[in-house]
Structures are given as C-alpha cells and as structure tokens.
Design a protein around this motif. Structure first.
Motif, short mmCIF file in Angstrom:
data_model
loop_
_atom_site.label_atom_id
_atom_site.label_comp_id
_atom_site.label_asym_id
_atom_site.label_seq_id
_atom_site.Cartn_x
_atom_site.Cartn_y
_atom_site.Cartn_z
N SER A 1 0.84 -1.18 0.00
CA SER A 1 0.00 0.00 0.00
C SER A 1 0.88 1.23 0.00
N GLY A 2 0.30 2.33 -0.27
CA GLY A 2 1.06 3.56 -0.33
C GLY A 2 1.88 3.66 -1.61
N SER A 3 1.59 2.80 -2.60
CA SER A 3 2.34 2.83 -3.86
C SER A 3 1.78 3.87 -4.81
N GLY A 4 0.63 4.43 -4.46
CA GLY A 4 0.00 5.39 -5.34
C GLY A 4 -1.15 4.81 -6.13
N THR A 5 -1.39 3.52 -6.00
CA THR A 5 -2.53 2.89 -6.66
C THR A 5 -3.70 2.90 -5.69
N LEU A 6 -4.70 3.72 -5.99
CA LEU A 6 -5.88 3.82 -5.12
C LEU A 6 -6.91 2.81 -5.58
N ALA B 1 -5.99 10.57 -1.94
CA ALA B 1 -4.62 10.24 -2.34
C ALA B 1 -3.84 9.77 -1.13
N ASP B 2 -3.06 8.68 -1.31
CA ASP B 2 -2.27 8.16 -0.19
C ASP B 2 -0.83 8.65 -0.23
N CYS B 3 -0.53 9.57 -1.17
CA CYS B 3 0.82 10.13 -1.24
C CYS B 3 0.78 11.40 -2.08
N ASP B 4 1.81 12.21 -1.98
CA ASP B 4 1.99 13.33 -2.89
C ASP B 4 2.47 12.79 -4.24
#
Length: 649
Positions: free
Chosen positions: A574-579, A618-621
């Motif tokens: 997780s946190g790879s940018g794939t929502l 979004a889980d990241c910038d």
C-alpha cells in the motif's frame, strides 16, 4: 377487517413485521429484488413477488412495481417498514388511490413532517421549542452562506428530507461551508431525490432523545416513554436505550406532552417518533418527526410489554389505541445495538461477501431482529446492518451484562463486523455511568483498540495453528495420527508466522518460535471445539473456507490465512499510489485528472456504497498518471481507481 398485508421493504424489518402479522392471522406478501431472491424475508412470507433488479430505484423505490405486487396477490394493506418509501407522501397517496390501506400516517402528515423546514415552522406554531436556524424555502448556496453568518458557528447543514445522517454535515468555520453544502446536497439528492437544505445552530454535546408517540383516528394520542440515542457516529445511531439514564419524571412528562402536541398538530395516525436534542441544563429542542416505525422500536417494546407493529395494524383498521396514557407502564431497562457488516479498523468501510456462518447468541432477555442467515450474501446495494441485538434487564447493569455477553457469544464468520466495537461501547465506564452524549465516541474512542487492526498474541497464533491442524487432519488427526511434526504457515494481512504441530492423542502441541503451547481437546461439535489450555477449559468456534480460517474464543474474533502451501509472491503493498475501491459500489464523481499534481489526503473520487458517500483520497503526494474509472462506473472491492506516481524528494 384487513386480511393480506404486503410489506414494501426488505431485511430484518420485513421479517419482524411478517412475524407479528402472521401471529395475528394476516396473510403476508414479501417483495424482493434480484439481489434478495433467496432472502429470509422472502422465505418467511406466505407469498412473494419480484419487483425488479438490485438497485433500489428499480425495485424497492418503484411505486408501480409495488402496487402491481399488491394487485396480483390480493393484498388489501401495505406496511412500508422504515427507510425506502416509508416517509414518502406520494407512495401513501398512491396506495390510497389503489384502494390499499397504508399502515402509517396520512399523506399530508408525512409531507409536513418529511420537510425539516416546514415541520420546524409547524412546531413553533404548536408551542414546541425548536433549534435556532434558517429554514428558507429551497434556499440556494449564497442564501445559506449569508444566513450562516447570522446563526454563527459551529452549525449543522441538514437535508430537509430524509434522515439517518445522510445529507448532514457539522461545519466549524465559514471556509468549510461551501464544500459541506456541495457534499450534503449531493448525498441528499442520491438518498432522497431532494437536495433542499436547512441550517441549524449546533447544540454542543447534547443528548439525543426521542419520544415514541402513537395516535388513532378517534383523536387519541399517547407517548410510550423515551429512547436515548445519543451515541452516534457520523450522525447515525449506534446504541439506543430505554429509558434514558439522563431522564427525570418531570422531564419525561414535559417531553412526552410536547411530542403528543406535535402529533396532534399534524393530525397524526399510527406510530411516530419525535426526535429532540436536550442540553446539559435539560432544555429540549425539536429536531424532526419520523413518520414511521423506528429501527430502535424493540427497546420500547421490551420496557412496555407492547407489540408496536400490532398497534400499527390496529390503528390501520380504524380501532382505538390499545392503552390510554395512564395505563402505560415502563418496566426494566433495554439496550439495542446495530450489528453491521463493516470494518471499524479501516474507517468503518462496509463489507460485502458471503456470510459463511451467522449464529446469534441465546439467553434470557436477549432479542435478535435479523434478516440474514448463514449462507446469505451481503451485497453493496443495501444498508449493511446484519441484525439488531437487544437485551432487557430488570435494571440497566443487568441489561448491559446480557448485551455484552450476547455480542461476545454471537458467531459471525465471513464478513468483518463492528461486534467488538459495540461491546467496548457498552462496557465503557462513561456509558456505564449513563453520561454518554453525542460527543462520546469522538472523545472516548479516538484511540480505542477496537478501531485498530487486531494484534494477535502468541497464544492466538498457536490456537489458530492448532485448529488448522484439526481442520486438515480431521478427528482422526487429533486422536490417532503419528507423533510427527507438521509445519504450518499462517498470515494476517502483512504478518506471517510459522509453527510446528505435534499431535499426541487428544493433545496438539504447537511450537511457535521459542514458545511451546499444548491444547487438549475434550469435546467437539460442528464448527466448535472445547479445549483445555493451561488448566482452563474453554470453547472455541471456528469455520474454514478455502484458505481462510475464522475463529472466535473468549469474546474475541479473528481471521487467519493458511499460507502453508502458498507460493512465495511479491506483495503489491500500500502507499504505492494505486488507489483501490475499499468496497463494492458506484463512482459518483471523479475529481482526478491525468497529469494533475495532488497532495496526500486530497479527495480524488467519491464512491457511493450502501447509501453513503465515501471519499477516495490520495495516499501520497505525486502526479496522477492514470484514471481507470468514470462517474457512474460500478466497481468491485480492490478494483484500481486512480494511479499516482509518488513524488520524490
């Protein structure tokens, strides 16, 4: 005399109405969508009619389909239950025009009380105190923003139609108001087909108390005590109890008489609920009137000894109320919780899937109202409530003990539920002292363990390994297998543990790292084993489904995956940018654009599931590289929605 009752609803309320109607001699008719063809309410009824596909707009909200179902089965009355069309004046009038008795109030009363704006005006005229606010007729956003400046903050944005917390937002500052208005309008439009909004001054940390009223065609009206519904999450009730621990006899009489005035002011008939806020000084304010039976009506039934559905049917047949006000007695205490298929550890996201095993606990004073059974499939189309769990006691503490035990002893395997969260609430000292307000969950449960993924102890891992051995080896494995070591690999989310099992007669030895455990089997039944561990005999329920093992012991439930024979694989992480979609549902809105730079926490899509809107953030910038879906897309759980290329430092 009415003979055949059609229930224009589904789930537990349809089952509950069918059972009372059948006991009184009525024939019953169920209606069902394609998603509910095998549902419990269909099996319980004498007759059943398909009314359309799964989406509610094409089935349970389809007035013509419901009327056709009544015509073809010879029904002479319709009970709307709660939700769906229960507070729809158009449906009530359509039933009357079709020659059907609508088990509920007159359409004019539904119409008046269905509008928070108009009902507040009517209550002021009837001398019932209301929360200060703004009730402009179909006011636009600019008008609401201007009125908010006069009311002051914090304030509540509310959908004028409907209830259940939908279309409702608490706003603390002017800059948050435009977004709150937009989201509230959208949610109200989706839920009720009406996006009119009103504003109210927020009453801080109040009690939410409702009065059960009943009225008949002869002009009689009574109140049957109160229910305290203060414990809420996102303005939806979680726990309801009667009587309220905050109540005094004088306040009960004052609130009850005000509720009766409210009912008489709109020429009410049947069951209704007047909802009020009560501040710390015991000043109360009218919120709204629900022109139907409430989800939480069982607690009133348990403390009054009355069947409220039977009362509804009596009023619908033109008979007077069964009891006068001075004959109504309140005895003991009752508490109800709503058992949902949802995951408190991951933001209370609704859960879907097969209900492999559902076994409600039994015991004195315990009542389950449910519309599901083992083998049913929980779909994203409807509310995720599995059951209402209710306990009555001679006093409040006895009711609490019984409810906690009922929750802990109920087996639910296949979907994650809020069961542990509910038992923690009932066991909390603030609730035990009767001091919980609408701010209770926010204040007391922010860091509660029930809102975090469960941490398994070494003993939990060892017991899981032993039960995998039981399930794999069978009974012979526990009693006759050779004393050889059996390797087992288990996983819970990202954590994997390995163990070695050795079976000696009725004892399974588990080596977990440097720690050894021994579980002695003393009894066994379907999906259940009784073991002795460290001299303590206890029961463990379990269910194996593919590589998943569901367990419940000592009031705790967990799930492990059997990874013994699974090939090694790289995890997407997780946190790879794939929502991904957290649940099955429909995309209401896409706010993401390819090539756009976004910040962590920014809302990129709105997912609608089980009648609620869920922001996908979004889980990241980073920069959006691909948008997989569009508004209107039906999605499955874990389906990719948006790809983000994470920003690099």
């Amino acid at each position: 005399m009415l003979k055949t009752l059609l229930i224009a609803n589904r789930g537990e309320i349809a089952v509950r109405i069918i059972r009372t109607a059948r006991a009184l001699g009525y024939r019953t008719v169920a209606v069902y969508s394609d998603a509910d063809a095998r549902a419990l309410h269909v099996a319980e009824a004498d007759l059943a009619v398909r009314i359309g596909p799964a989406p509610v707009g094409a089935s349970y909200l389809n007035v013509e389909a419901l009327l056709d179902a009544a015509r073809c089965t010879g029904a002479d009355a319709v009970h709307p239950g709660y939700g769906f069309l229960s507070e729809n004046a158009v449906f009530a009038r359509a039933c009357a025009e079709a020659g059907l008795v609508f088990v509920g109030p007159p359409a004019d009363a539904i119409e008046l009380m269905g509008s928070k704006r108009r009902s507040k005006i009517a209550m002021q005229a009837a001398g019932v105190p209301v929360v200060p606010g703004f009730e402009g007729d179909n006011a636009g956003d600019d008008e609401l923003i201007q009125a908010a400046g006069d009311i002051g903050y914090p304030l509540m944005v509310k959908a004028s139609a409907g209830g259940g917390g939908r279309g409702m937002r608490l706003v603390h500052s002017p800059e948050d108001l435009p977004e709150a208005l937009s989201r509230a309008r959208s949610e109200a439009r989706q839920a009720f087909g009406d996006d009119e909004l009103i504003l109210e001054k927020a009453v801080i940390e109040p009690r939410h108390i409702e009065i059960q009223v009943f009225a008949d065609r002869q002009g009689n009206a009574v109140y049957l005590g109160e229910r305290d519904c203060s414990i809420q999450r996102r303005h939806q009730k979680v726990v309801e109890e009667a009587p309220s621990p905050f109540m005094t006899p004088d306040l009960r009489q004052a609130m009850g008489e005000a509720a009766v005035r409210a009912a008489l002011a709109c020429r009410y008939e049947g069951a209704g609920t007047v909802e009020l806020l009560v501040d710390q000084n015991r000043r109360f304010y009218f919120l709204e009137m629900n022109t139907r039976l409430q989800v939480e009506h069982p607690v009133t039934e348990l403390i009054t000894g009355q069947d409220l559905v039977a009362w509804q049917l009596a009023v619908a047949e033109g008979r007077p109320l069964p009891l006068a006000q001075d004959a109504i007695r309140l005895t003991g205490h009752a508490i109800e919780v709503r058992l949902y298929a949802e995951d408190p550890a991951h933001g209370f996201t609704p859960q879907t899937g097969e209900l492999h095993r559902f076994q409600p606990a039994e015991g004195p004073g315990v009542r389950f109202d449910s519309g599901v059974r083992s083998g049913d499939r929980i779909t994203p189309h409807y509310d995720p409530m599995l059951a209402k769990v209710v306990a009555w006691g001679e006093n409040r503490d006895q009711a609490r003990r019984r409810l906690i035990r009922a929750l802990e002893d109920t087996a639910v395997f296949g979907v994650t539920t809020n069961r542990h969260f509910l038992s923690r609430i009932i066991d909390h000292p603030v609730f035990g002292a009767g001091e919980a307000t609408t701010a209770f969950l926010e204040q007391a449960f922010e860091n509660d363990p029930s809102l975090k993924p469960m941490t398994l102890t070494d003993r939990d891992w060892a017991l899981s390994a032993a039960l995998l051995g039981l399930d794999t080896q069978g009974q012979a494995g526990w009693s006759n297998a050779a004393a050889t070591r059996i390797p087992v690999a288990l996983a819970v989310e990202e954590t994997t543990r390995e163990a070695l099992l050795r079976i000696r007669g009725n004892t399974t030895e588990v080596q977990l790292g440097e720690t050894a455990f021994a579980f002695q089997r003393v009894a066994e039944g379907p999906g259940e084993v009784c073991i002795i561990d460290n001299g303590v005999r206890q029961r463990c329920q379990y269910h194996r489904e593919g590589d998943s093992l569901y367990l419940q012991a000592a009031g705790r439930a967990w799930q492990v995956q059997d990874r013994t024979h699974a090939p090694a694989s790289a995890d997407a992480g997780s946190g790879s940018g794939t929502l991904k979609a957290a649940m099955d549902g429909a995309i209401l809105d896409i706010l993401a654009r390819e090539g756009e730079t976004v910040a962590r926490g920014q809302t990129l899509a709105i997912l609608e599931a089980m009648k609620m809107e869920h922001p996908v953030k979004a889980d990241c910038d980073g920069v959006i590289t691909h948008v997989h879906v569009a508004a209107g897309t039906q999605v499955r759980r874990l389906q990719p929605l948006v790809d983000i290329e994470p920003a690099t430092d």
